[in-house]
Design a protein around this motif. Structure first.
Motif, PDB file in Angstrom:
ATOM      1  N   PHE A 165       4.235   7.777   1.023  1.00 12.28           N
ATOM      2  CA  PHE A 165       4.238   6.949   2.108  1.00 12.28           C
ATOM      3  C   PHE A 165       3.973   5.683   1.873  1.00 12.28           C
ATOM      4  O   PHE A 165       2.973   5.068   1.387  1.00 12.28           O
ATOM      5  CB  PHE A 165       3.100   7.669   3.124  1.00 12.28           C
ATOM      6  CG  PHE A 165       2.865   6.367   4.336  1.00 12.28           C
ATOM      7  CD1 PHE A 165       3.899   5.854   5.240  1.00 12.28           C
ATOM      8  CD2 PHE A 165       1.389   6.318   4.471  1.00 12.28           C
ATOM      9  CE1 PHE A 165       3.436   5.128   6.050  1.00 12.28           C
ATOM     10  CE2 PHE A 165       1.023   5.299   5.635  1.00 12.28           C
ATOM     11  CZ  PHE A 165       2.065   4.724   6.259  1.00 12.28           C
ATOM     12  N   ASP A 166       5.010   4.688   1.968  1.00 12.89           N
ATOM     13  CA  ASP A 166       4.913   3.305   1.666  1.00 12.89           C
ATOM     14  C   ASP A 166       4.692   2.608   2.960  1.00 12.89           C
ATOM     15  O   ASP A 166       5.387   2.677   4.200  1.00 12.89           O
ATOM     16  CB  ASP A 166       6.390   2.820   1.328  1.00 12.89           C
ATOM     17  CG  ASP A 166       6.225   1.482   0.770  1.00 12.89           C
ATOM     18  OD1 ASP A 166       5.262   0.692   1.018  1.00 12.89           O
ATOM     19  OD2 ASP A 166       7.171   1.145  -0.063  1.00 12.89           O
ATOM     20  N   ALA A 167       3.418   1.882   3.029  1.00 14.00           N
ATOM     21  CA  ALA A 167       2.900   1.315   4.430  1.00 14.00           C
ATOM     22  C   ALA A 167       3.496  -0.212   4.435  1.00 14.00           C
ATOM     23  O   ALA A 167       2.703  -1.059   4.894  1.00 14.00           O
ATOM     24  CB  ALA A 167       1.504   1.292   4.287  1.00 14.00           C
ATOM     25  N   ALA A 168       4.639  -0.323   3.843  1.00  9.82           N
ATOM     26  CA  ALA A 168       5.000  -2.060   3.868  1.00  9.82           C
ATOM     27  C   ALA A 168       5.286  -2.372   5.114  1.00  9.82           C
ATOM     28  O   ALA A 168       4.913  -3.710   5.238  1.00  9.82           O
ATOM     29  CB  ALA A 168       6.485  -1.925   3.043  1.00  9.82           C
ATOM     30  N   SER A 169       5.545  -1.777   6.206  1.00  5.35           N
ATOM     31  CA  SER A 169       5.941  -2.296   7.484  1.00  5.35           C
ATOM     32  C   SER A 169       4.247  -2.657   8.029  1.00  5.35           C
ATOM     33  O   SER A 169       4.383  -3.176   9.227  1.00  5.35           O
ATOM     34  CB  SER A 169       6.450  -1.171   8.354  1.00  5.35           C
ATOM     35  OG  SER A 169       5.794   0.099   8.492  1.00  5.35           O
ATOM     36  N   LEU A 217       0.874  -1.269   0.066  1.00  4.59           N
ATOM     37  CA  LEU A 217      -0.024  -0.192   0.105  1.00  4.59           C
ATOM     38  C   LEU A 217       0.854   1.085  -0.079  1.00  4.59           C
ATOM     39  O   LEU A 217       1.777   1.262   0.866  1.00  4.59           O
ATOM     40  CB  LEU A 217      -0.915   0.071   1.062  1.00  4.59           C
ATOM     41  CG  LEU A 217      -1.752   1.240   1.431  1.00  4.59           C
ATOM     42  CD1 LEU A 217      -2.659   1.623   0.219  1.00  4.59           C
ATOM     43  CD2 LEU A 217      -2.660   1.248   2.948  1.00  4.59           C
ATOM     44  N   VAL A 218       0.709   2.028  -0.988  1.00  8.74           N
ATOM     45  CA  VAL A 218       1.523   3.357  -1.165  1.00  8.74           C
ATOM     46  C   VAL A 218       0.567   4.609  -1.446  1.00  8.74           C
ATOM     47  O   VAL A 218      -0.234   4.186  -2.100  1.00  8.74           O
ATOM     48  CB  VAL A 218       2.427   2.897  -2.196  1.00  8.74           C
ATOM     49  CG1 VAL A 218       3.292   4.432  -2.549  1.00  8.74           C
ATOM     50  CG2 VAL A 218       3.479   1.901  -1.922  1.00  8.74           C
ATOM     51  N   PHE A 219       0.777   5.462  -0.624  1.00 13.83           N
ATOM     52  CA  PHE A 219       0.235   6.897  -0.724  1.00 13.83           C
ATOM     53  C   PHE A 219       0.939   7.927  -1.109  1.00 13.83           C
ATOM     54  O   PHE A 219       2.235   8.034  -1.160  1.00 13.83           O
ATOM     55  CB  PHE A 219      -0.165   7.330   0.707  1.00 13.83           C
ATOM     56  CG  PHE A 219      -1.259   6.661   1.295  1.00 13.83           C
ATOM     57  CD1 PHE A 219      -2.838   6.835   1.119  1.00 13.83           C
ATOM     58  CD2 PHE A 219      -1.181   5.632   2.078  1.00 13.83           C
ATOM     59  CE1 PHE A 219      -3.636   6.325   1.793  1.00 13.83           C
ATOM     60  CE2 PHE A 219      -2.182   5.039   2.772  1.00 13.83           C
ATOM     61  CZ  PHE A 219      -3.342   5.213   2.778  1.00 13.83           C
TER      62      PHE A 219
END
Length: 816
Positions: A340-344, A143-145
C-alpha cells in the motif's frame, strides 16, 4: 549567608517550575472560574427549554475530552470541552472566544511505547505509529506498507479482511477487498414467509415489485425470484438493487434472470455491484413485455417489507412481501504479499506533523495508523522524510489534546443543556470534570412550556409553509395552463399558501404583544393545518379497454350522432364493436394530493387522452362521462379545442371530429378537481348511428314507404298507407309461416342459450372479448385457448363464435 540561601531556594523553585511545565505539561493542568461568574438569563423555564446563561472561564493544559456536565434533579447531561468551545465561538453576542490546543488541531496526541519494531504480526485491531524527531518540521516524502498473509479462506462478515486507517481519524485509507466465494445460501427478506401461497403479476419498469433486505458489504451479488410464466407474450424478467436514500445513482444496472416455465421456480442472475456499506436496500424485479406475462410468489400475512413501485425511502413499504432472493460474495483473505503506497496521502501527513511543535524537538511526535484485520498478517512499513528513512514503528498511547484559554465569558447555551420535562423546583449544578463550577435554583412551569410550544410551532409551521408554497409554485409552473384552477381548488380546501401565510403572520404578531394568551394562540396554531407535502401519483400511459357497460348512446346522441331507435344494450354493443374496429384510446394520468395531518386530500388530476384512428374516419363523436358530482363547467382544458368541436354536456364533455386520419393521434389535455383515475370516467366513441353495422335509422316523413328499411303502417304511418284485404291475407299467411319459423328458432335460441349461460351477460362478455381480441390480432385458436383458461367450456365458446360470425355476416342484422 541568609541572602545566599534564600537566593538558592528561589533558583531551585524556578528550575522546578520550568521542568514541570516542559517535562510534565499535564502536572499543572486545570481551569479556573471567576468568582460568582455563573449566571442564567432566566430561572423560569418551559419543558425541555434550552438553558441560557454564561460563566467566566480560563484553561491551562486542560484535557480537550474533559466533560462539561449539568446535573438537574436525577438527569445528567454532558458535552466535551473542545466541542463546547467550538460551538460557543459560533454564538453571537459574546466576545471572541480564543483558545489554543496542543496539537494545534485539537485532535489526539500520541506517544511511542517501547523500543519499536520493523515487523509486527497483527490479528484483530491495533494502533501503531512512526516516531519523528528532527531539528525542524520534516518534509514527508513517502510511506509504503508491505503486508503478507497466508490464508486461502473467504471471510463472510461483511467487511474487508484488512483495513488501514492512516492518522487514526476513522477514515479508511486502504482496504484489501478481492472478491471471494458466495456466502451462505440464497435468502429472502426477513419479512417474507416462504410457506405463503399468494401470487402477484409482475409489471413493467415503471411499477417494479420491490422488497427491502439487509445486505452485507460486498462487490458481487446474486439476485433471484420465485416466478412462473402465465402468458404467451415474450418478455424478459430484469432485477436490480435500489437505494432510495442514495442521492446519486440510487439504482444498479439490470441483470436478466432466466426464462421460467409454467410452474414456480427460483430463477437467478449475477451482477458486479459494490455495496459499500452494510445496511438495508431494495431488490426489485420487472417485466420488459408490459403484458404481465409473469407471476411471482407473494404473501401479506406478516411483517411487511414489500412495495409495488420504486420506494421513496427505506420506510416506504406496503402490506405485501415478494419472493425475491439475494446472496453476497465474501472477501478473500490475504494469501500473498501486497503493498500500500500512501503517496496520495503525503500532503495530509505533512499537515498532521505541522500541528506538532514537538516534531522539531527532542521529545518528537508520532504519526499514528490503525490496522484492522480478520486474519493473521505480518506488517512492515517504510517512512521516508527529510530527516531520514525509518522502518521502525511503535505501539502507542493515545491522549486527548490539551487546551489553553485566558479568562473568557462563554455562553452556556452552547452546551444545549435543557430543562426537565416535568414541572417543579430544581437545582442546576454545573461541573467541568469533577470540580463544581456553581449551583443555581431553577423552576420548570407549564406556562413557560406553553409559550415555548407556541414559539416553536410558529417556526416549524413557517418552515413547512415555505416548503409547501415552493411545491405549489413548481406544480403551477409545470402545468401553467391550469395554474388558475390549482389556486382555485387550494382556496376551496383552505390550503392557499397566501391565506395560510396571512393567518400565521397574525398569530406570530399576537405572540409578540404584551401578556399574550398562549392557550388561545396554541388553539389557533393547532387549527391552522398546513400540508406536510404534495404527493404525486403517476400512471404510465395505458390503453383504455372498450367497456360496453360504460358506453352512453344518449351522450353520443346529444352530440349529434342520431337518435337511438334500438334497445340501449343493442346500441352499446354496436358502438363497442365500432370502437374496437376503428379507434385506439390511451390515457396518461397524474394525480396531485396533499398530506395533511396523516390524511391524503385530493387536489387535482391531470388527464391526457390520446385518440388514434385505425382507419380514415369522418364525423366521429366522442364523449367523456365525468365522475359523480363533477359538472362539465368545472373541468378545465389547456386550450378551447374548438377544432375538435368541444361541447359541454350535463355530466360529460363531448367532441365532434369532422375527420380523423389513420395513425394520426388527437390529444386532449384537461384537469378535474380531486383525485381520480381513468377508471372513474366513461368513454364513448362512435360514428353517426346510421353508419353503425346492423343499425338502421328510420326516415319517416319523406312520403316514401321504405319497407326495406323496416317502415310499416305502425312504425311509419305517414309514409306507409293501409293496403287491400288480399295483400293483408298474403301478409298474414306469410307472417304466420314466418312467425312459426321464428317462433321455433326463438324457442331453440332462448332455451339453448339459457342452458349454456345462466347469466345472459356472460354471453355478451365472451362475444365482446372475442371482438376485442380479434382487433388486437389474435387468431381463433389463441382466443379459444384464453377462454378455456378462463373456465369456459367448448360448447359455450362454439356458440359465442357462431353468434359473432352471424353478426358479421352481410345478411345479418341486429334485432331489438
Amino acid at each position: 549567608m541568609k541572602r545566599e540561601v534564600l537566593f538558592g531556594i528561589l533558583i531551585i523553585l524556578s528550575i522546578s517550575s520550568i521542568l514541570l511545565v516542559c517535562v510534565f505539561p499535564n502536572a499543572l493542568a486545570g481551569y479556573s472560574i471567576a468568582n460568582n461568574s455563573l449566571s442564567l438569563a432566566k430561572t423560569d423555564f418551559a419543558f425541555n427549554e434550552v438553558i441560557d446563561g454564561s460563566f467566566n472561564l480560563s484553561l491551562a493544559n486542560e484535557s480537550a475530552d474533559s466533560l462539561l456536565k449539568a446535573v438537574i434533579g436525577s438527569s445528567t447531561q454532558t458535552i466535551k470541552l473542545v466541542d463546547f468551545l467550538n460551538l460557543a465561538a459560533q454564538i453571537p453576542g459574546y466576545g471572541a472566544i480564543n483558545f489554543s490546543c496542543y496539537p494545534e488541531n485539537c485532535s489526539y496526541d500520541y506517544s511511542a511505547v517501547g523500543s519499536g519494531t520493523s515487523s509486527m504480526s497483527v490479528n484483530g485491531e491495533k494502533t501503531l505509529g512512526f516516531k519523528i524527531t528532527a531539528n525542524e518540521v520534516p518534509s514527508i516524502n513517502s510511506l509504503v506498507f508491505s503486508i503478507s498473509g497466508n490464508s486461502p479462506d473467504t471471510t463472510c462478515v461483511g467487511q474487508s479482511p484488512i483495513q488501514i486507517d492512516l492518522l487514526n481519524d476513522n477514515e479508511t485509507d486502504f482496504e484489501y477487498n478481492e472478491s471471494g466465494d458466495w456466502c451462505y445460501d440464497l435468502k429472502p427478506s426477513e419479512c417474507y414467509d416462504a410457506s405463503a401461497s399468494g401470487e402477484a403479476n409482475i409489471s413493467s419498469s415503471s411499477m417494479p415489485l420491490c422488497e427491502k433486505v439487509l445486505m452485507l458489504k460486498t462487490d458481487r451479488l446474486r439476485l433471484g425470484a420465485k416466478v412462473k410464466k402465465t402468458g404467451t407474450s415474450s418478455g424478459n424478467l430484469m432485477m436490480f438493487v435500489y437505494n432510495p436514500e442514495q442521492s446519486e445513482n440510487p439504482q444498479s444496472p439490470d441483470c436478466d434472470i432466466a426464462e421460467p416455465n409454467s410452474d414456480y421456480e427460483l430463477k437467478t442472475c449475477e451482477m458486479d455491484y459494490n455495496i459499500s456499506q452494510a445496511g438495508y436496500y431494495f431488490i426489485c424485479i420487472y417485466d420488459t413485455s408490459f403484458d404481465e406475462t409473469y407471476s411471482i410468489k407473494m404473501e401479506t400475512s406478516k411483517k411487511y417489507c414489500g412495495k409495488q413501485g420504486l420506494p421513496e425511502s427505506l420506510s416506504d413499504t406496503e402490506k405485501k412481501d415478494f419472493a425475491l432472493y439475494y446472496q453476497e460474495t465474501g472477501y478473500k483473505n490475504l494469501n500473498k504479499v501486497i503493498e500500500f503506497d500512501a503517496a496520495s496521502l503525503t500532503s495530509a501527513l505533512q499537515e498532521y506533523v505541522g500541528n506538532y511543535a514537538n516534531c522539531s524537538g527532542t521529545k518528537g511526535c508520532v504519526i499514528p495508523f490503525r490496522i484492522s484485520t480478520t486474519q493473521q498478517i505480518s506488517v512492515n512499513a517504510t517512512l521516508n522524510t527529510s530527516a531520514g528513512t525509518t522502518t521502525k514503528f511503535y505501539e502507542v498511547n493515545k491522549t486527548a489534546a490539551r487546551v489553553n484559554m485566558n479568562y473568557t465569558v462563554v455562553p452556556l447555551s452552547a452546551a444545549n443543556f435543557t430543562a426537565p420535562s416535568a414541572t417543579g423546583n430544581y437545582s442546576l449544578k454545573l461541573y467541568l470534570g469533577t470540580p463544581l463550577i456553581g449551583t443555581i435554583p431553577i423552576t420548570v412551569s407549564n406556562i413557560s412550556s406553553l409559550k415555548t410550544q407556541v414559539q416553536t410551532e410558529i417556526i416549524n409551521k413557517k418552515i413547512k409553509l415555505q416548503s409547501f408554497a415552493a411545491a405549489i409554485s413548481n406544480l403551477s409552473s409545470r402545468y401553467s395552463s391550469f395554474s388558475g384552477n390549482i389556486s382555485s381548488v387550494l382556496a376551496g380546501l383552505g390550503m392557499a399558501p397566501n391565506v395560510l401565510n396571512a393567518s400565521l403572520i397574525s398569530i406570530d404578531n399576537s405572540s409578540t404583544q404584551a401578556n399574550p394568551d398562549w392557550a388561545s394562540l396554541k388553539g389557533e396554531l393547532d387549527a391552522l393545518l398546513i400540508p406536510d407535502s404534495l404527493q404525486t401519483v403517476k400512471f404510465q400511459e395505458i390503453e383504455i379497454p372498450v367497456d360496453s357497460e360504460k358506453i352512453s348512446p344518449s351522450l353520443l346522441s346529444q352530440l349529434g350522432a342520431g337518435e337511438a331507435e334500438k334497445t340501449e344494450q343493442v346500441m352499446k354493443n354496436a358502438i363497442a364493436s365500432w370502437q374496437n374496429s376503428n379507434l385506439v384510446l390511451k390515457a396518461n394520468v397524474e394525480g396531485i394530493s396533499a398530506q395533511v395531518s396523516g390524511q391524503n386530500i385530493g387536489i387535482i388530476t391531470f388527464f391526457t387522452l390520446k385518440i388514434t384512428p385505425l382507419n380514415d374516419l369522418q364525423d366521429v363523436f366522442f364523449a367523456v362521462e365525468l365522475p359523480s358530482g363533477i359538472s362539465a363547467p368545472s373541468v378545465s382544458f389547456d386550450q378551447n379545442y374548438s377544432s375538435y368541436g368541444k361541447q359541454e354536456l350535463s355530466n360529460a364533455i363531448g367532441f365532434k371530429f369532422s375527420s380523423l386520419s389513420s395513425g394520426q393521434t388527437a390529444a386532449i389535455n384537461f384537469a378535474i378537481l380531486g383525485l381520480y383515475n381513468y377508471i372513474d370516467l366513461g368513454f364513448s366513441a362512435s360514428s353517426a348511428f346510421s353508419q353503425l353495422p346492423g343499425i338502421v335509422i328510420l326516415s319517416c316523413g319523406n312520403k316514401i314507404c321504405e319497407k326495406n328499411l323496416g317502415e310499416t303502417t305502425k312504425t311509419c304511418p305517414e309514409d306507409c298507407k293501409p293496403i287491400g284485404l288480399v295483400v293483408w291475407i298474403i301478409i298474414f299467411v306469410a307472417a304466420a309461416l314466418g312467425g312459426g319459423y321464428y317462433g321455433l328458432k326463438w324457442y331453440y335460441k332462448t332455451h339453448y342459450e339459457k342452458s349454456l349461460f345462466k347469466n345472459p351477460l356472460d354471453l355478451n362478455n365472451i362475444m365482446s372479448f372475442i371482438q376485442t381480441s380479434q382487433v388486437h390480432g389474435l387468431n381463433e385458436e389463441e382466443i379459444r385457448k384464453k377462454l378455456k383458461q378462463a373456465g369456459w367450456n367448448s360448447e359455450q365458446i362454439d356458440h359465442a363464435f357462431s353468434k359473432n360470425k352471424a353478426k358479421k355476416s352481410p345478411s345479418a342484422s341486429i334485432k331489438s
